[in-house]
Design a protein around this motif. Structure first.
Motif, PDB file in Angstrom:
ATOM      1  N   TRP A 101     -42.769 126.197 -35.538  1.00 27.25           N
ATOM      2  CA  TRP A 101     -41.905 126.924 -36.479  1.00 27.25           C
ATOM      3  C   TRP A 101     -42.375 128.346 -36.740  1.00 27.25           C
ATOM      4  O   TRP A 101     -41.760 129.056 -37.518  1.00 27.25           O
ATOM      5  N   GLU A 102     -43.464 128.758 -36.101  1.00 34.09           N
ATOM      6  CA  GLU A 102     -43.970 130.108 -36.325  1.00 34.09           C
ATOM      7  C   GLU A 102     -42.959 131.144 -35.826  1.00 34.09           C
ATOM      8  O   GLU A 102     -42.449 131.057 -34.717  1.00 34.09           O
ATOM      9  N   HIS A 106     -35.484 130.548 -40.624  1.00 34.07           N
ATOM     10  CA  HIS A 106     -34.490 129.673 -41.227  1.00 34.07           C
ATOM     11  C   HIS A 106     -34.907 129.370 -42.671  1.00 34.07           C
ATOM     12  O   HIS A 106     -36.101 129.228 -42.982  1.00 34.07           O
ATOM     13  N   TRP A 107     -33.927 129.264 -43.572  1.00 35.68           N
ATOM     14  CA  TRP A 107     -34.235 129.085 -44.988  1.00 35.68           C
ATOM     15  C   TRP A 107     -35.055 127.818 -45.241  1.00 35.68           C
ATOM     16  O   TRP A 107     -35.936 127.817 -46.119  1.00 35.68           O
ATOM     17  N   PHE A 112     -40.115 125.453 -46.938  1.00 31.95           N
ATOM     18  CA  PHE A 112     -41.234 124.529 -46.724  1.00 31.95           C
ATOM     19  C   PHE A 112     -42.559 125.278 -46.777  1.00 31.95           C
ATOM     20  O   PHE A 112     -43.539 124.779 -47.346  1.00 31.95           O
ATOM     21  N   ARG A 113     -42.605 126.484 -46.193  1.00 33.53           N
ATOM     22  CA  ARG A 113     -43.842 127.268 -46.227  1.00 33.53           C
ATOM     23  C   ARG A 113     -44.240 127.608 -47.657  1.00 33.53           C
ATOM     24  O   ARG A 113     -45.413 127.492 -48.036  1.00 33.53           O
TER      25      ARG A 113
END
Length: 222
Positions: A101-102, A106-107, A112-113
């Motif tokens: 996902w790096e 996307h929202w 999540f981050r």
């Protein structure tokens, strides 16, 4: 700095941290273990350039956070807090190299981050704000086995003004930036008496939401 490999100052700081840990514990065997670990790190730095850069960078990251912890006080609580933050930086540095996902914006990924970072930093605050290791251990025990979600509604009902103010703050934080700019400009365009009245209302709302005595700014004690 870590991006320019290690230096003599790195080893001086390792010695400083080791001395602080020895004074905190009083364990006679700790200097031997610590010197062995430092020797292993020193040998690894000469195995290959890749290992040398990785060890130097990670060592400096940990030194920075451990020194930051010890700056707050000579206590195991602050050492653990600083060490966890340093470990988090090291883990993230390697995780982002393999993360699928790096680089994605996307929202859901961004949300999540933010949630993961907030949860981790809040978790490390257990040691930062506890008055003893026993208190920190008790909090960990409650987190692991004593959480009762049934009382959540009771807590919210008991302090509705606090949670209402919290919800308002989160709403203001997450609204689109163009909305924020609009109400800022609208407030600045109001006459002076209207701005003063709004400020008074905000102060009254904050006062009503206060649920305890005034808590002094935490960094006044350092």
């Amino acid at each position: 700095g870590g991006n320019r490999s290690g230096s003599l100052f790195t080893w001086i700081m390792l010695s400083f941290i080791g001395a602080a840990l020895i004074l905190l514990t009083g364990w006679w065997w700790l200097p031997v273990v610590y010197l062995c670990l430092v020797a292993v790190v020193h040998v690894l730095t000469y195995i290959s350039p890749t290992v040398r850069n990785a060890v130097s960078t990670n060592t400096n990251l940990m030194i920075t956070m451990l020194i930051g912890g010890l700056w707050h006080g000579a206590s195991w609580l602050f050492v653990i807090w600083g060490g966890l933050n340093g470990l988090g930086l090291v883990v993230y540095k390697y995780w982002k190299r393999i993360s699928p996902w790096e680089g994605r914006d996307h929202w859901a990924v961004l949300a999540f981050r933010v949630l993961l970072t907030f949860a981790f930093i809040s978790f490390t605050r257990i040691w930062f704000r506890s008055d003893s290791l026993a208190t920190a251990n008790a909090m960990l025990d409650r987190l692991a086995s004593g959480i009762d979600l049934a009382v959540l509604l009771t807590v919210v009902q008991g302090t509705p003004s606090v949670f209402g103010l919290f919800a308002l703050g989160m709403l203001v934080h997450w609204v689109p930036e163009r909305w924020k700019e609009r109400y800022r400009q609208g407030f600045a365009a109001l006459p002076l008496w209207a701005m003063a009245a709004i400020c008074v209302v905000v102060v009254v709302i904050i006062q009503q939401a206060r649920s305890a005595e005034m808590v002094p700014f935490i960094y006044f004690q350092f």
